[in-house]
Scaffold this active site. Sequence first.
Site, PDB file in Angstrom:
ATOM      1  CB  VAL A   1      11.990  92.579  19.519  1.00  0.00           C
ATOM      2  CG1 VAL A   1      12.340  91.926  18.200  1.00  0.00           C
ATOM      3  CG2 VAL A   1      10.497  92.447  19.773  1.00  0.00           C
ATOM      4  CD  GLU A   2       9.848  96.979  22.934  1.00  0.00           C
ATOM      5  OE1 GLU A   2       9.393  96.757  24.071  1.00  0.00           O
ATOM      6  OE2 GLU A   2       9.287  97.706  22.104  1.00  0.00           O
ATOM      7  N   GLY A   3      14.648  93.272  24.213  1.00  0.00           N
ATOM      8  CA  GLY A   3      15.272  92.492  25.280  1.00  0.00           C
ATOM      9  C   GLY A   3      14.856  91.037  25.167  1.00  0.00           C
TER      10      GLY A   3
END
Length: 794
Positions: free
Chosen positions: A454-456
């Site tokens: 997540v978040e990239g």
Amino acid sequence: MLTIILMLALLGLVALFAPGPVRRALLAPHLLALFKRILPTMSDTERDALEAGTTWWDAELFSGKPDWPKLLGYGRASLTAEERHFLEHDVERLCELVNDWETQQAQDLPPQAWDYMKSQGFLGMIIPKQYGGKQFSAYMHSQVVMKLSSRCSALAVTVMVPNSLGPAELLLHYGTEEQKNHYLPRLAAGTEIPCFALTSPYAGSDAAAIPDLGVVCMGMHEGRATLGFRLTWNKRYITLTPVATLLGLAFQTSDPEHLLSDNDAPGITCALIPASHDGVVIGRRHHPLNAAFQNGPTSGTDVFIPIDWVIGGQAQVGKGWRMLMECLAAGRAISLPSSSVGMGKMAVRGTGAYAAVRRQFNMPIGKFEGVQEALARMGANLYLMDAARTLAAHAVDLGEKPAVISAIVKYHVTERGRALVNDGMDILGGKGICVGPNNFLASAYQQIPIAITVEGANILTRSLIIFGQGAIRAHPYVLREMAAVSESDGRKALRDFDSAFFGHVGFVLSNLARGLWYGLGGARLAGVPDAGAPALAPYYRALTRLSTAFAVMTDMSMFVLGGELKRRERLSARLGDVLAQLYLASSVLKRYEDDGRPEPDLPYVHWSLQDALVKAQQGLTGVLDNFPARVLAMLLRTLLFPFGLPHRPPSDELGSEVALALQTPGADRERLLADGHVASDAADPVACAERALALLPDVLHIEKRLKDTPEGAALRHLPQSLSAMQQWLATAKAAGSVSCQEHNTLLEYARLVDGLIQVDDFAPETMRQAHGSDTSPIVHVLGGESPAGENRAA
């Protein structure tokens, strides 16, 4: 290489001796035209991502000569008295209300935890006090998430999301006064539960390509014709969606009738929509790796919303991508690094104690060199992870939005967290693989991939973002050159390009000369900050030398590959690795100074710095080994490393020092594990391990006293079971070989160790009930959600 150096030298002579007007008239126009041809095209979303946030210490590392006094002068991250009280009392209380195993079984936090989070302001930590929030610092936000993560991942995520990238932060930066006054008090009080929906099934890592669409039109809202959007969306992986009352939504904008402007497609827009609004669908829950935090899909078809629901109002239509990128630059520096460090503190605390008290072959397993090797990595990685996340959060408090550094800490802290947990599982062995309330590491092991994705996604963060963004933003000249190429005023473009380009030439030449100078002198010629600890002077010098080598390789890679470097992801990733290791090592140096140079921490410091230097060196040699210009690569290797590679991995002796420190109770160990939670529940496995470790010095003292006695010989050959120990103790006490106090100490220790080494088992019927013999196990665990095809409101 010789041709390139001669070319650079010639350009350098031109920069030094040719008058500016002559240079701009004869040479600069041709170079500017060349740059316009070779520079890769850049989309608006790429430009927004590159321009979002700020540069900070990463720019110093790109310079080739980092200003160490500047780093050490940034001050120390600290908490106010109010924040410290909240951390030690309110956060501690919330941790005690939750049990990770029970939360997993229920697939939700207990009602009392939800109520406490809302009433005590956990969901509004970043909201200013004028709106009823806590207005905590970024460092405090990081500390809270870290502590909660050392207790329960679902608890940490539930608090983390409303305080990270989402409605509250977007409202604070971009919302209208009316939106702030309406929503922020509700978010702070927990009467609104927010989520933010960005990811689509066909646009995951490529989030800017979301297909969700809002068409500008007139529609009916509250009984009157209103300008707004007709929205259709399909989102997934959205945390807190199943319980959200307020949906943040990112969507592409289409204005075919030009009701807003002449632009047919203004771009991505962000809006806030009540989850109860007609047409909003909250789907069934996702089940991410047995984690209990609320996560699921949302969708809607032809849902009309008024334009006033756009965050920031009509003026912010089409500006959503930049809004998201700017907020992510700060938020990514806090949430996942903090949660990984909290999980790491729990894992190191439990595993270190377990290794000290668990015996095999009549000795603690923590004395086996193989186990010590894994413990050393765990302890040193935790020290470095904590230093990196603290410095990043401190940068945010200093007013920075460190886009590149936030990507570094997100990627490297979560990856080292994964390595840390894997080492812990290897040490626990069979105990680690049996899931149950007595296993403190299984949940972390199962769920660590969530932070990786997540978040990239980490693969893309490493290969595309860290160096790709840093090379443009943090390099002292590249962004200026690109801006000059894009300048529409021809005269200004020529003047700006001339200044940037010939400044760049001088920068490259100085780094080449410095790289050779440091290579010949073994970095002994590099400067050391007066404020730095003398014991760490070699590391300052080594990092300066590697920074210079990194600057050289950055410019040579861009010179040889040009726009192709963007597609040579493995080379870009290795250059990003070098930059990242330089930042991680810098954070270790900063932490040691900020902590007051505690000498017992030096094993962690030396191990983590030596490891970072080796990894940075590996990144550089990986670039050289795969550099497309082979002759140039050989010449650069000779220039930068004329006497071979200088750095070696940490020694076995140093690793043993770290491993011993993790198994020794006291203030020095607690400094590494500070602000992690230890449960008061006597049945908690980590608390049990801690109490056993605390008794270990007394137990060893008794064993030493009895060493040469018949009772000691009998003790050493006892079967390792609680009943055998109880029998021996009764005999020894009756014979007067141990005092009453010693008897009680040994008995309590034996009970704790016995409880610690046990694993959980379950009745077959319980297993069948838990997994559902005739229904989907996930549907059963989640409490019998609606059948497939149905939707339910939040």
